[in-house]
Write an enzyme that holds these catalytic residues in place. Structure first.
Site: not given
Ligand code: NAI
Ligand code: MG
Length: 487
Positions: A192, A266, A300, A397
């Protein structure tokens, strides 16, 4: 907007150099790719994918439901049992090579669609995303018939059906990271893509169709978070591979607790980029820019926390500000553009929220004067100085072109500061001394540590994190191990 009085304001003007779009073929509406066919979503629902650079609609994409996911998993199971798991490995390799070759042939088309759908610069899509995605298929094709050498003296078997959920920051590359090792190890796939960037995964489905991959070996089910959750919770999936936010990673880990499904996650990062006083300063400044700005901060492993040794901090910050003034923010299709569009309105709102938080926390914000297109989602490159270790902008983040800058005096101090984070994905170390690089690499809690460079990737090299950045490795032999069981 703060300016540095010591540096003259420079307005950079380039003649536009737009990448063409006439060779791109996009359908108005994309169905689901299941069992080797394009099938309508059972709900009849579609959603729009827009170009975040100008907010124009590019195509409609099928909204896959739990029922569609079930059909896709059944197709993947059938293909696994009847074709893929029993095919000679060398034959599997040929299909994976064929996908790589077809991707290469259509590289320009894939790069332009990646830029249109996700907002990243054409330079990045063309030079990084697409070639690396092809290389992952080439690399893992090579392993398909050599598993006994990948894992000497151990007998391995494929897992079965792999459910894979990917984010919007590297749509095609993440699809390649997920699909290539899964196929090489003999698994079949239900993947997906992220809801804002489904188009290159759908183009990859066309390529997979053209490569003649047996029906059902790769199924692409587009949709939102609930579509992803239906894959995670499907009882006949043997492995989940997820890349995305730490929040969703936690939900997935909870959902899989107590099941036999294998999992790799991840997740996010807040990676430290560390500049020592003996570093080549100009290269380091370029490394900082490459680490967080050239990609809108949508990585990331972005080097979002800068640590500069105190005695060179003033010099590094001055040079960095000067460099930021030359960065061109705007149309991602322009080959001159350094910072493209933010992927979505929601992501821009998140970044803007953090800019406010930073100011409220007492940090000092710097943005160079730059013109930003009236339509679309954009954020100028932003520096924060006077940052405390406990500030949210230094801990959380942001996933935007926003860099926090802190200083340090000693190695122990910077290691302690760099490791003081819930994340542990990557780090950069800039110094002349090899011994110091090894010392830092041993002590930093990060999955990847770059020395005198940043954001360099290779399919042979494993990638993944510690702590809340997730677990499991992708890339290299490690990435293959995530798709086999040792029997
Ligand atoms: P997200 O984690 O919600 O989305 C990633 C993928 O997971 C998408 O395909 C999404 O549809 C799917 N998903 C969402 N909820 C799910 C669920 N409950 N079960 C299964 N799949 C689900 O990330 P989002 O909301 O797009 O971004 C939020 C933040 O996440 C960003 O601001 C950034 O900090 C971080 N992020 C990290 C990425 C990375 O590469 N590690 C990539 C994208 C975002
Ligand atoms: Mg889009």
């Amino acid at each position: 907007m703060a300016t540095n009085k010591n540096i003259p304001e420079v307005e950079w003007e380039y003649a536009p150099s737009l990448e063409g779009t006439s060779h791109i073929q996009l359908k108005k509406k994309y169905d689901l790719f299941i069992g080797g066919k394009w099938v309508k979503p059972s709900s009849g629902k579609y959603f729009q994918s827009i170009n975040p650079a100008n907010e124009e609609v590019l195509a409609e994409v099928a909204y896959g439901s739990e029922k569609d996911v079930d059909i896709a998993v059944k197709a993947a199971r059938k293909a696994y049992n009847e074709v893929w798991s029993i095919m000679p490995a060398a034959e599997r390799a040929k299909y994976i090579y064929r996908i790589a070759r077809l991707m290469q042939e259509r590289a320009r088309e894939l790069a332009v669609i990646e830029t249109l759908d996700g907002g990243k610069t054409i330079r990045e899509a063309r030079d990084i995303d697409v070639p690396l995605a092809c290389n992952h298929f080439f690399y893992y094709a090579g392993w398909a018939d050599k598993l006994e050498y990948a894992f000497p003296n151990r007998k391995v078997e494929s897992l079965g059906v792999a459910g894979q959920i990917i984010p919007w920051n590297f749509p095609l590359l993440m699809a390649a990271w997920k699909i290539a090792p899964a196929l090489a190890a003999g698994n079949t796939v239900v993947l997906k893509p992220a809801e804002t960037t489904s188009l290159t995964a759908l183009k990859l489905a066309e390529i997979i169709e053209a490569a003649g991959l047996p029906a059902g070996v790769v199924n692409i089910v587009t949709g939102y978070g609930d579509t992803g959750a239906a894959i995670v919770n499907h009882s006949d999936v043997n492995k989940i591979a997820f890349t995305g936010s730490t929040n969703v990673g936690k939900i997935i880990q909870k959902a899989l607790a107590g099941t036999s499904k294998k999992l790799t996650l991840e997740l996010g990062g807040k990676s430290a980029n560390i500049i020592f006083d003996d570093a080549p300063i100009d290269q380091a400044v370029e490394g900082i820019v490459n680490g967080i700005f050239f990609n809108q901060g949508h990585v990331c492993c972005a080097g979002s926390r800068l640590f500069v040794q105190e005695n060179v901090a003033e010099k590094v910050i001055a040079k960095l500000k000067e460099r930021l003034k030359t960065l061109y923010v705007g149309n991602p299709l322009d080959k001159n553009t350094d910072i493209g569009a933010i992927n979505s309105k929601e992501q821009l709102a998140t970044i803007t929220k953090y800019l406010e938080i930073g100011k409220q926390e007492g940090a000092e914000m710097y943005q160079p004067a730059c013109t930003i297109p009236a339509k679309g989602f954009y954020c100028p490159p932003t520096l924060f100085t006077n940052v405390a270790q406990s500030n949210r902008i230094a801990q959380e983040e942001i996933f935007g072109p926003v860099l926090t800058i802190q200083t340090f005096r000693t190695i122990d101090e910077v290691i302690q500061k760099a490791n003081n984070s819930p994340y542990g994905l990557a780090a950069g170390v800039w110094t002349e001394k090899g011994a110091r690089i090894f010392n830092m690499a041993n002590q930093l809690n990060a999955g990847v540590i770059w020395a005198n460079t940043y954001n360099k990737f290779d399919p042979t090299s494993p990638f993944g994190g510690y702590k809340e950045s997730g677990f499991g490795r992708e890339g290299g032999v490690h990435g293959l191990a995530a798709y086999v069981k040792f029997v």
